[in-house]
Design a protein around this motif. Structure first.
Motif, PDB file in Angstrom:
ATOM      1  N   SER A 174       5.582   2.454  -3.928  1.00 31.45           N
ATOM      2  CA  SER A 174       6.974   2.023  -4.018  1.00 31.45           C
ATOM      3  C   SER A 174       7.862   3.248  -3.830  1.00 31.45           C
ATOM      4  N   GLY A 175       9.176   3.005  -3.772  1.00 32.37           N
ATOM      5  CA  GLY A 175      10.122   4.093  -3.567  1.00 32.37           C
ATOM      6  C   GLY A 175      10.942   3.879  -2.312  1.00 32.37           C
TER       7      GLY A 175
ATOM      8  N   LYS B 250      12.706   6.378   1.396  1.00 35.82           N
ATOM      9  CA  LYS B 250      12.494   7.530   2.274  1.00 35.82           C
ATOM     10  C   LYS B 250      12.758   8.855   1.566  1.00 35.82           C
ATOM     11  N   ASN B 251      13.559   8.827   0.519  1.00 39.79           N
ATOM     12  CA  ASN B 251      13.860  10.056  -0.211  1.00 39.79           C
ATOM     13  C   ASN B 251      12.745  10.443  -1.178  1.00 39.79           C
ATOM     14  N   LYS B 252      12.140   9.448  -1.814  1.00 40.43           N
ATOM     15  CA  LYS B 252      11.082   9.712  -2.783  1.00 40.43           C
ATOM     16  C   LYS B 252      10.191   8.487  -2.913  1.00 40.43           C
ATOM     17  N   GLY B 253       8.925   8.676  -2.590  1.00 38.43           N
ATOM     18  CA  GLY B 253       7.972   7.586  -2.720  1.00 38.43           C
ATOM     19  C   GLY B 253       6.798   8.004  -3.585  1.00 38.43           C
ATOM     20  N   ASN B 254       6.094   7.031  -4.107  1.00 39.35           N
ATOM     21  CA  ASN B 254       4.924   7.335  -4.924  1.00 39.35           C
ATOM     22  C   ASN B 254       3.943   6.171  -4.842  1.00 39.35           C
ATOM     23  N   GLY B 255       2.706   6.427  -5.233  1.00 37.90           N
ATOM     24  CA  GLY B 255       1.704   5.375  -5.196  1.00 37.90           C
ATOM     25  C   GLY B 255       0.455   5.783  -5.944  1.00 37.90           C
ATOM     26  N   PHE B 256      -0.454   4.836  -6.108  1.00 36.83           N
ATOM     27  CA  PHE B 256      -1.698   5.110  -6.815  1.00 36.83           C
ATOM     28  C   PHE B 256      -2.799   4.197  -6.295  1.00 36.83           C
TER      29      PHE B 256
ATOM     30  N   VAL C 114      10.416   0.238   0.980  1.00 41.67           N
ATOM     31  CA  VAL C 114       9.299   0.889   0.298  1.00 41.67           C
ATOM     32  C   VAL C 114       8.340   1.498   1.316  1.00 41.67           C
ATOM     33  N   PRO C 115       7.686   2.604   0.956  1.00 41.96           N
ATOM     34  CA  PRO C 115       6.712   3.220   1.859  1.00 41.96           C
ATOM     35  C   PRO C 115       5.415   2.419   1.900  1.00 41.96           C
TER      36      PRO C 115
ATOM     37  N   GLU D 149       3.759  -6.255   1.907  1.00 40.85           N
ATOM     38  CA  GLU D 149       4.983  -5.806   1.247  1.00 40.85           C
ATOM     39  C   GLU D 149       5.464  -6.942   0.358  1.00 40.85           C
ATOM     40  N   LEU D 150       5.824  -6.609  -0.878  1.00 41.66           N
ATOM     41  CA  LEU D 150       6.175  -7.648  -1.841  1.00 41.66           C
ATOM     42  C   LEU D 150       7.436  -7.291  -2.617  1.00 41.66           C
ATOM     43  N   ARG D 151       8.216  -8.317  -2.931  1.00 42.77           N
ATOM     44  CA  ARG D 151       9.396  -8.148  -3.775  1.00 42.77           C
ATOM     45  C   ARG D 151       9.068  -8.670  -5.169  1.00 42.77           C
ATOM     46  N   VAL D 152       9.323  -7.869  -6.188  1.00 44.83           N
ATOM     47  CA  VAL D 152       8.970  -8.234  -7.560  1.00 44.83           C
ATOM     48  C   VAL D 152       9.791  -9.443  -8.018  1.00 44.83           C
ATOM     49  N   VAL D 153       9.094 -10.465  -8.511  1.00 41.84           N
ATOM     50  CA  VAL D 153       9.760 -11.660  -9.033  1.00 41.84           C
ATOM     51  C   VAL D 153       9.538 -11.807 -10.535  1.00 41.84           C
ATOM     52  N   GLN D 154       8.550 -11.082 -11.052  1.00 42.58           N
ATOM     53  CA  GLN D 154       8.277 -11.155 -12.487  1.00 42.58           C
ATOM     54  C   GLN D 154       7.460  -9.938 -12.912  1.00 42.58           C
TER      55      GLN D 154
END
Length: 227
Positions: A21-22, A24-30, A105-106, A117-122
């Motif tokens: 998530s994030g 173009k300025n700052k992204g992160n992931g795991f 999001v990246p 790619e997903l948009r948080v709904v809950q």
């Protein structure tokens, strides 16, 4: 209460994914092994993230996330970057092949088979973790000649282990002791400190193939010493 054999939990089938998530300025992931579909209409997926994981903050801030399905032959560097380092003081997206989705999001393309790619709904609080449920916005195949990586293959062949903040982490002290074997040894990676313990693994260290590498940092077998 009956005794719990934690070895039984290793029989549950999982995949391995890069959850990011994030912007173009700052992204992160795991690296996650806990991504699954929860509904078909509309298509919704859930991803679990430890509350202490920096990515949890990023997903909450941006309200969207991506999931890249990892390739069976994903490099050790991918696991070292996304599985064992914090994005608070390290740019995980540097030197990666990144695509930015409709939400900004990246999406990591390296060593991956497909992405969503997903948009948080809950968001569901499940104790140590947050379960982000997202509605599918877009999805695409990256390379259909590649085979998805499973958690079983990661454990049995790549000899990887789940970090302590993973939903599927099992303390080795809780595992039922296996019958004693003669001269079982442990070997330590000189680069990152990873321990290969023959008492836990199913293959003796000397019997590992010559091209076997450390599942954490990618160091060669010759970079291990007996301890």
């Amino acid at each position: 209460m009956d005794m719990i054999n934690f070895e039984a939990l290793f029989k549950i089938s999982y995949g391995l994914y890069l959850v990011c998530s994030g912007d173009k300025n700052k992204g992160n992931g795991f690296v996650s092994n806990t991504v699954f579909q929860v509904t078909a209409n509309p298509p919704q997926f859930a991803a679990c993230c430890n509350k202490d994981n920096y990515t949890a903050e990023v997903i909450k801030k941006h309200g969207a996330f991506s999931v890249s399905v990892m390739d069976k032959n994903a490099s050790a560097e991918m696991f070292g970057t996304f599985g064992y380092r914090s994005g608070k003081d390290f740019d995980k997206m540097a030197n990666m092949d990144i695509k930015y989705g409709e939400t900004g999001v990246p999406i990591v393309m390296n060593d991956c088979v497909s992405y969503m790619e997903l948009r948080v709904v809950q968001t569901v609080d499940v104790g140590t973790h947050l379960m982000f449920i997202g509605e599918l916005i877009s999805a695409e195949i990256i390379d259909d000649t590649k085979e998805p990586l499973t958690y079983l293959y990661y454990r049995e062949v790549k000899k990887g282990v789940a970090p302590k903040n993973a939903p599927t982490y099992v303390d080795k002290s809780k595992l039922i002791a296996k019958p004693a074997q003669l001269e079982l040894k442990s070997y330590k990676c000189l680069a990152c400190g990873y321990i290969y313990d023959e008492a836990v693994e199913s293959i003796r260290f000397k019997d590992l193939p010559d091209d076997w590498i450390c599942p954490v940092c990618g160091s060669e077998k010759s970079d291990f010493i007996e301890i």
